[in-house]
Design an enzyme around this catalytic site. Structure first.
Site, PDB file in Angstrom:
ATOM      1  N   CYS A 198       0.767  -1.207  -0.100  1.00  0.00           N
ATOM      2  CA  CYS A 198       0.096   0.037  -0.135  1.00  0.00           C
ATOM      3  C   CYS A 198       0.934   1.301   0.230  1.00  0.00           C
ATOM      4  O   CYS A 198       1.453   1.559  -0.964  1.00  0.00           O
ATOM      5  CB  CYS A 198      -1.089  -0.042   1.056  1.00  0.00           C
ATOM      6  SG  CYS A 198      -2.610   0.966   0.709  1.00  0.00           S
ATOM      7  N   ARG A 221     -12.317   6.763  -1.544  1.00  0.00           N
ATOM      8  CA  ARG A 221     -11.236   5.736  -1.257  1.00  0.00           C
ATOM      9  C   ARG A 221     -11.790   4.568  -1.811  1.00  0.00           C
ATOM     10  O   ARG A 221     -12.829   3.880  -1.690  1.00  0.00           O
ATOM     11  CB  ARG A 221     -11.123   5.690   0.034  1.00  0.00           C
ATOM     12  CG  ARG A 221     -10.362   7.058   0.676  1.00  0.00           C
ATOM     13  CD  ARG A 221     -10.176   6.772   2.132  1.00  0.00           C
ATOM     14  NE  ARG A 221      -8.950   6.074   2.388  1.00  0.00           N
ATOM     15  CZ  ARG A 221      -7.628   6.336   2.268  1.00  0.00           C
ATOM     16  NH1 ARG A 221      -7.667   7.630   1.946  1.00  0.00           N
ATOM     17  NH2 ARG A 221      -6.749   5.549   2.679  1.00  0.00           N
ATOM     18  N   HIS A 260      -3.537  -5.399   2.283  1.00  0.00           N
ATOM     19  CA  HIS A 260      -3.180  -5.684   3.888  1.00  0.00           C
ATOM     20  C   HIS A 260      -3.744  -7.006   4.350  1.00  0.00           C
ATOM     21  O   HIS A 260      -4.807  -7.652   3.622  1.00  0.00           O
ATOM     22  CB  HIS A 260      -3.784  -4.539   4.721  1.00  0.00           C
ATOM     23  CG  HIS A 260      -3.319  -3.079   4.191  1.00  0.00           C
ATOM     24  ND1 HIS A 260      -2.289  -2.461   4.736  1.00  0.00           N
ATOM     25  CD2 HIS A 260      -3.872  -2.100   3.493  1.00  0.00           C
ATOM     26  CE1 HIS A 260      -1.908  -1.424   4.147  1.00  0.00           C
ATOM     27  NE2 HIS A 260      -3.043  -1.012   3.514  1.00  0.00           N
TER      28      HIS A 260
END
Ligand code: GLN
Length: 252
Positions: free
Chosen positions: A95, A132, A200
């Protein structure tokens, strides 16, 4: 006994959503096989030589932490990391760390952070008004020779939209989720033995074949003939299947 050194970049600043679990996973998979493993934490201002790590790991963070590490990464660490990778070291960048392993990261405030160009990509802010990219992701692996590996699963949460350069290899094809930018269907990037991804989760405990792919390369740096014994991954694969099921049956 073969031994590898994991160079954990900025553990205090670049480490969210369980990213440290990747280091734990790599460490345990070495220990279970009787492979020696050292974890060297590398922070802002710490000296770094190319021989200091066989496998680099950098996790994710919000823009604030990325700003705090970007200059140190681009100026004090870039050369050592490139030299180590050219010499056979492996890397996993997640990320925010993935974004900084590209050429540049532009955040929503217009700040441009110089990356270290391990991956041929740039990251731009989300278009005005666009949300997002948040949620569970499933991606079909595109790593050469591993196309039949179980789908990658993980959790993504990023504003940045990453665009691969022409010829850059993606890590996976998105089946569910946003991936690099939410529109080209690609997730992550692979360059030599370096893997970048938005996942993640932690990523590696649920995707053990990718952990071993990285370990094999890291080990090969100091012990070219070494091969990894298979492990019983029943629990890991159950966790993977359950994450995949949740992602594919989620109602948004
Ligand atoms: N700050 C970056 C973004 O939002 C990375 C976020 C993260 O690492 N989770 O795009």
């Amino acid at each position: 006994m073969p031994t590898i050194t994991i160079g954990w970049l900025y553990p205090g600043l670049m480490n969210i959503y369980g990213d440290r679990g990747n280091v734990l996973c790599l460490t345990r998979r070495c220990e279970w096989r009787g492979i020696g493993v050292r974890v060297r934490e590398i922070g802002v201002g710490d000296a770094l030589e190319p021989g200091d790590a066989d496998l680099f790991f950098i996790g994710g963070a919000q823009d604030r932490e990325q700003r705090l590490v970007a200059e140190d990464l681009a100026h004090a660490k870039r050369e050592a990391i490139h030299t180590a990778l050219a010499d056979g070291a492996a890397a996993l960048a997640v990320c925010g760390g993935y974004q900084l392993f590209g050429h540049e990261y532009r955040d929503a405030d217009g700040t441009v952070l110089e990356g270290i160009g391990v991956f041929d990509l740039i990251t731009e802010p989300a278009p005005p008004g666009a949300p997002r990219i948040i949620g569970n992701l499933v991606a079909e692996p595109l790593l050469p020779g591993h196309e039949d590996a179980p789908n990658l699963v993980g959790f993504e949460n990023h504003g940045g939209r990453t665009r691969l350069g022409e010829g850059a290899r993606p890590l996976g094809k998105v089946i569910h989720g946003g991936g690099n930018n939410g529109d080209d269907g690609l997730e992550g990037c692979v360059s030599g033995s370096a893997v970048g991804t938005y996942l993640h989760g932690s990523l590696l405990p649920k995707n053990p074949w990718l952990a071993d792919w990285l370990l094999e390369r890291a080990l090969g740096r100091t012990d070219p003939g070494a091969s990894l014994e298979p492990l019983d991954d029943t629990l890991e694969l159950q966790a993977r299947a359950s994450a995949e099921h949740r992602a594919l049956t989620a109602r948004w």
